[in-house]
Design a protein around this motif. Sequence first.
Motif, PDB file in Angstrom:
ATOM      1  N   UNK A  19     -11.357 -23.534  -2.943  1.00 19.13           N
ATOM      2  CA  UNK A  19     -12.309 -23.006  -3.896  1.00 19.13           C
ATOM      3  C   UNK A  19     -12.417 -23.980  -5.057  1.00 19.13           C
ATOM      4  N   UNK A  20     -13.641 -24.167  -5.513  1.00 15.49           N
ATOM      5  CA  UNK A  20     -13.811 -25.054  -6.643  1.00 15.49           C
ATOM      6  C   UNK A  20     -15.191 -24.940  -7.242  1.00 15.49           C
ATOM      7  N   UNK A  21     -15.324 -25.556  -8.409  1.00 17.47           N
ATOM      8  CA  UNK A  21     -16.620 -25.517  -9.083  1.00 17.47           C
ATOM      9  C   UNK A  21     -17.210 -26.906  -9.289  1.00 17.47           C
ATOM     10  N   UNK A  22     -16.679 -27.880  -8.544  1.00 19.40           N
ATOM     11  CA  UNK A  22     -17.276 -29.212  -8.568  1.00 19.40           C
ATOM     12  C   UNK A  22     -17.152 -29.825  -7.173  1.00 19.40           C
ATOM     13  N   UNK A  23     -17.937 -30.841  -6.906  1.00 17.55           N
ATOM     14  CA  UNK A  23     -17.896 -31.470  -5.583  1.00 17.55           C
ATOM     15  C   UNK A  23     -16.564 -32.180  -5.345  1.00 17.55           C
ATOM     16  N   UNK A  24     -15.897 -32.602  -6.403  1.00 21.34           N
ATOM     17  CA  UNK A  24     -14.594 -33.226  -6.263  1.00 21.34           C
ATOM     18  C   UNK A  24     -13.540 -32.268  -5.724  1.00 21.34           C
ATOM     19  N   UNK A  25     -13.734 -30.985  -5.949  1.00 20.69           N
ATOM     20  CA  UNK A  25     -12.779 -29.984  -5.476  1.00 20.69           C
ATOM     21  C   UNK A  25     -12.779 -29.843  -3.952  1.00 20.69           C
ATOM     22  N   UNK A  26     -13.781 -30.377  -3.295  1.00 21.11           N
ATOM     23  CA  UNK A  26     -13.859 -30.285  -1.832  1.00 21.11           C
ATOM     24  C   UNK A  26     -12.688 -30.980  -1.147  1.00 21.11           C
ATOM     25  N   UNK A  27     -12.034 -31.879  -1.814  1.00 18.98           N
ATOM     26  CA  UNK A  27     -10.987 -32.690  -1.189  1.00 18.98           C
ATOM     27  C   UNK A  27      -9.578 -32.252  -1.549  1.00 18.98           C
ATOM     28  N   UNK A  28      -9.435 -31.125  -2.224  1.00 16.76           N
ATOM     29  CA  UNK A  28      -8.117 -30.678  -2.665  1.00 16.76           C
ATOM     30  C   UNK A  28      -7.148 -30.443  -1.508  1.00 16.76           C
ATOM     31  N   UNK A  29      -7.624 -29.991  -0.383  1.00 19.28           N
ATOM     32  CA  UNK A  29      -6.738 -29.658   0.733  1.00 19.28           C
ATOM     33  C   UNK A  29      -6.733 -30.723   1.829  1.00 19.28           C
ATOM     34  N   UNK A  30      -7.287 -31.882   1.560  1.00 18.62           N
ATOM     35  CA  UNK A  30      -7.399 -32.917   2.593  1.00 18.62           C
ATOM     36  C   UNK A  30      -6.055 -33.321   3.186  1.00 18.62           C
ATOM     37  N   UNK A  31      -5.025 -33.340   2.400  1.00 23.19           N
ATOM     38  CA  UNK A  31      -3.716 -33.791   2.898  1.00 23.19           C
ATOM     39  C   UNK A  31      -2.774 -32.642   3.246  1.00 23.19           C
ATOM     40  N   UNK A  32      -3.285 -31.443   3.296  1.00 24.28           N
ATOM     41  CA  UNK A  32      -2.443 -30.297   3.643  1.00 24.28           C
ATOM     42  C   UNK A  32      -1.971 -30.426   5.095  1.00 24.28           C
ATOM     43  N   UNK A  33      -0.687 -30.255   5.289  1.00 27.08           N
ATOM     44  CA  UNK A  33      -0.074 -30.415   6.610  1.00 27.08           C
ATOM     45  C   UNK A  33      -0.149 -29.094   7.368  1.00 27.08           C
ATOM     46  N   UNK A  34      -0.505 -29.155   8.633  1.00 28.08           N
ATOM     47  CA  UNK A  34      -0.511 -27.978   9.499  1.00 28.08           C
ATOM     48  C   UNK A  34      -1.693 -27.049   9.319  1.00 28.08           C
ATOM     49  N   UNK A  35      -2.705 -27.479   8.629  1.00 25.80           N
ATOM     50  CA  UNK A  35      -3.884 -26.639   8.396  1.00 25.80           C
ATOM     51  C   UNK A  35      -4.838 -26.802   9.569  1.00 25.80           C
ATOM     52  N   UNK A  36      -5.173 -25.679  10.199  1.00 27.33           N
ATOM     53  CA  UNK A  36      -6.089 -25.722  11.337  1.00 27.33           C
ATOM     54  C   UNK A  36      -7.526 -25.448  10.913  1.00 27.33           C
ATOM     55  N   UNK A  37      -7.700 -24.604   9.908  1.00 30.27           N
ATOM     56  CA  UNK A  37      -9.041 -24.210   9.465  1.00 30.27           C
ATOM     57  C   UNK A  37      -9.106 -24.233   7.954  1.00 30.27           C
ATOM     58  N   UNK A  38     -10.258 -24.604   7.431  1.00 31.71           N
ATOM     59  CA  UNK A  38     -10.504 -24.577   5.989  1.00 31.71           C
ATOM     60  C   UNK A  38     -11.804 -23.840   5.747  1.00 31.71           C
ATOM     61  N   UNK A  39     -11.809 -23.006   4.743  1.00 31.88           N
ATOM     62  CA  UNK A  39     -13.015 -22.337   4.277  1.00 31.88           C
ATOM     63  C   UNK A  39     -13.276 -22.844   2.876  1.00 31.88           C
ATOM     64  N   UNK A  40     -14.381 -23.525   2.689  1.00 30.79           N
ATOM     65  CA  UNK A  40     -14.704 -24.131   1.398  1.00 30.79           C
ATOM     66  C   UNK A  40     -15.664 -23.214   0.640  1.00 30.79           C
ATOM     67  N   UNK A  41     -15.192 -22.691  -0.504  1.00 34.87           N
ATOM     68  CA  UNK A  41     -15.979 -21.792  -1.338  1.00 34.87           C
ATOM     69  C   UNK A  41     -16.279 -22.501  -2.649  1.00 34.87           C
TER      70      UNK A  41
END
Length: 66
Positions: A1-23
Amino acid sequence: MGDSLGDLHMADRAVGVQNKLKIGFLNVKVEESLELYMKKYDIVILEDETLNVGNAILRKVLQSKQ
């Protein structure tokens, strides 16, 4: 979740994540930014600074795991 386009990459390096929902929360320059936000985020919430939508989604996910 974020309020800027830069926030889209916050979870890029999360280990073991199969799915992401970007709000995305779009509260300023709505007309100018809406099309781009809709392309980048899965859900775009306009002019609402609450976390009601995110909390509702999280509740459903957690209920489905029980």
